[in-house]
Write an enzyme that holds these catalytic residues in place. Structure first.
Site, PDB file in Angstrom:
ATOM      1  N   TYR A  16       0.792  -1.038   0.118  1.00 23.72           N
ATOM      2  CA  TYR A  16       0.013   0.114   0.033  1.00 23.72           C
ATOM      3  C   TYR A  16       0.867   1.308   0.018  1.00 23.72           C
ATOM      4  CZ  TYR A  16       0.866   0.853   5.055  1.00 23.72           C
ATOM      5  OH  TYR A  16       1.444   1.295   5.977  1.00 23.72           O
TER       6      TYR A  16
ATOM      7  N   LYS B 206       6.712  -2.023   1.853  1.00 27.60           N
ATOM      8  CA  LYS B 206       5.217  -1.351   2.393  1.00 27.60           C
ATOM      9  C   LYS B 206       4.105  -2.236   2.249  1.00 27.60           C
ATOM     10  CE  LYS B 206       3.226   3.251   3.240  1.00 27.60           C
ATOM     11  NZ  LYS B 206       3.093   3.330   4.632  1.00 27.60           N
TER      12      LYS B 206
ATOM     13  N   GLU C 161      11.259   2.714  14.441  1.00 21.42           N
ATOM     14  CA  GLU C 161      10.329   3.798  14.065  1.00 21.42           C
ATOM     15  C   GLU C 161       9.179   3.816  14.652  1.00 21.42           C
ATOM     16  OE1 GLU C 161       9.519   2.876   9.787  1.00 21.42           O
ATOM     17  OE2 GLU C 161       9.598   0.879  10.110  1.00 21.42           O
TER      18      GLU C 161
ATOM     19  N   LEU D 293      10.849   1.395   7.473  1.00 25.25           N
ATOM     20  CA  LEU D 293      10.381   1.754   6.189  1.00 25.25           C
ATOM     21  C   LEU D 293      11.092   3.078   5.835  1.00 25.25           C
ATOM     22  CD1 LEU D 293       7.882   1.417   4.086  1.00 25.25           C
ATOM     23  CD2 LEU D 293       6.692   3.063   5.121  1.00 25.25           C
TER      24      LEU D 293
HETATM   25  N1  PLP Z   1       7.206   3.890   9.099  1.00 22.64           N
HETATM   26  C1  PLP Z   1       6.251   3.279   9.071  1.00 22.64           C
HETATM   27  C2  PLP Z   1       6.314   1.835   9.848  1.00 22.64           C
HETATM   28  C3  PLP Z   1       5.076   3.773   8.535  1.00 22.64           C
HETATM   29  O1  PLP Z   1       3.690   3.006   8.355  1.00 22.64           O
HETATM   30  C4  PLP Z   1       4.971   4.853   7.866  1.00 22.64           C
HETATM   31  C5  PLP Z   1       3.757   5.570   7.120  1.00 22.64           C
HETATM   32  O2  PLP Z   1       2.801   4.854   7.103  1.00 22.64           O
HETATM   33  C6  PLP Z   1       6.335   5.591   7.755  1.00 22.64           C
HETATM   34  C7  PLP Z   1       7.310   5.245   8.476  1.00 22.64           C
HETATM   35  C8  PLP Z   1       6.214   7.058   7.361  1.00 22.64           C
HETATM   36  O3  PLP Z   1       6.466   6.978   6.102  1.00 22.64           O
HETATM   37  P1  PLP Z   1       5.847   8.152   4.986  1.00 22.64           P
HETATM   38  O4  PLP Z   1       6.661   9.334   5.240  1.00 22.64           O
HETATM   39  O5  PLP Z   1       6.320   7.906   3.302  1.00 22.64           O
HETATM   40  O6  PLP Z   1       4.380   8.261   5.189  1.00 22.64           O
END
Ligand code: PLP
Length: 285
Positions: A33, A148, A180, A205
């Protein structure tokens, strides 16, 4: 106005948007996603989200049913059909619905592609002004967090625990260091003004907002170190904050109920938020 979703080639009322119970996203979480912000009716940093989508599907050998160019056209049309000014666009692609429940990749099955939007006032979010509390939880996820994947049960449990503690996010901890947030990247500002966020690897991620914030900070000659940090280091830091497509930059004012940065919203988080909002507005498509 009734919300409109996109399902496998058709724009349909959200209430009619359905996929099969044999869909592998439902049965195996065999899907990927993306979530992109929408500001002023335009998609924020979408090239970055589409590049990560392509990488994620590649890592699990899932062919996209449409080109990235076509996906962006569909995204834009969905935003327009919903007359969405500010909010989020959710996109999911799965390995489709087979005739049964076989673990092995099906042959000749078209992947499922769905999208929907939700309205959200990201700019005036109360959490951005007041800051959020985070709790820490063990990181119990699989080893390919760089993908993701829609398999988010560990994050569901972590964020539920955070919500029950009256907090806005959970920071996941492994081997004594923060990986994170449940749905965000974690940052601190050290006492000597170094912005620290964990380096990209299979352990986290690669956040699109994280990437943009690091680049924007470096362009302004701010010091950035991409390395792991512990909860103790975060508690001793000048500031802490999170980044994500749905929150942009949000200050963290407590960790496990203990104040960070004196329990007040920090100047750096506030500044980076403003810088990111300017970037988002200037580059949205
Ligand atoms: N880390 C995780 C586990 C996430 O699910 C997300 C966003 O859903 C992020 C970091 C932040 O990523 P982004 O800045 O691309 O939304």
């Amino acid at each position: 106005m009734h919300p409109i979703a996109y399902v496998n080639g058709a724009f349909v009322p959200l209430s009619d948007a359905k996929v099969s119970i044999l869909d592998r996203g439902f049965l195996f979480a065999d899907g990927i996603y993306e979530v992109a912000a929408v500001l002023d009716g335009r998609l924020v940093d979408n090239a970055s989200h589409l590049a990560r989508l392509q990488r994620s599907v590649g890592e699990i050998a899932l062919p996209l049913p449409e080109t990235l160019e076509r996906i962006q056209e569909i995204q834009k049309e969905l935003v327009a059909r919903n007359a969405l000014d500010s909010g989020l666009l959710y996109l999911e692609v799965t390995r489709g619905a087979d005739s049964g429940r076989d673990f092995v990749f099906p042959k000749g099955v078209t992947p499922t592609l769905v999208m929907f939007v939700s309205a959200k006032d990201i700019i005036n979010a109360p959490n951005a002004k007041a800051g959020i509390g985070v709790i820490t939880v063990p990181d119990i996820r699989w080893e390919r967090r760089d993908i993701k994947s829609v398999a988010l049960l560990a994050q569901v449990l972590a964020k539920q625990a955070a919500a029950e503690a009256g907090c806005g996010e959970a920071w996941m901890v492994e081997d004594g260091v923060v990986t994170e947030g449940g749905s965000s990247s974690a940052f601190i500002l050290t006492q000597d003004d170094v912005i620290v966020t964990r380096n990209n690897s299979n352990a986290i991620l690669p956040g699109c907002t994280r990437k943009a914030v690091v680049a924007l900070a470096e362009e302004r000659q701010l010091k950035v170190e991409e390395r792991p940090f512990s909860v103790a280091e975060a508690l001793a830091a000048k500031e802490a904050f999170i980044t994500s497509a749905s929150a942009f930059v949000q200050p963290v004012v407590t960790i496990d109920g203990k104040p960070v940065g004196g329990g007040k919203v920090g100047a750096m988080a506030t500044r980076l938020r403003e810088i990111y909002i300017d970037f988002a507005r200037a580059t949205a498509v």
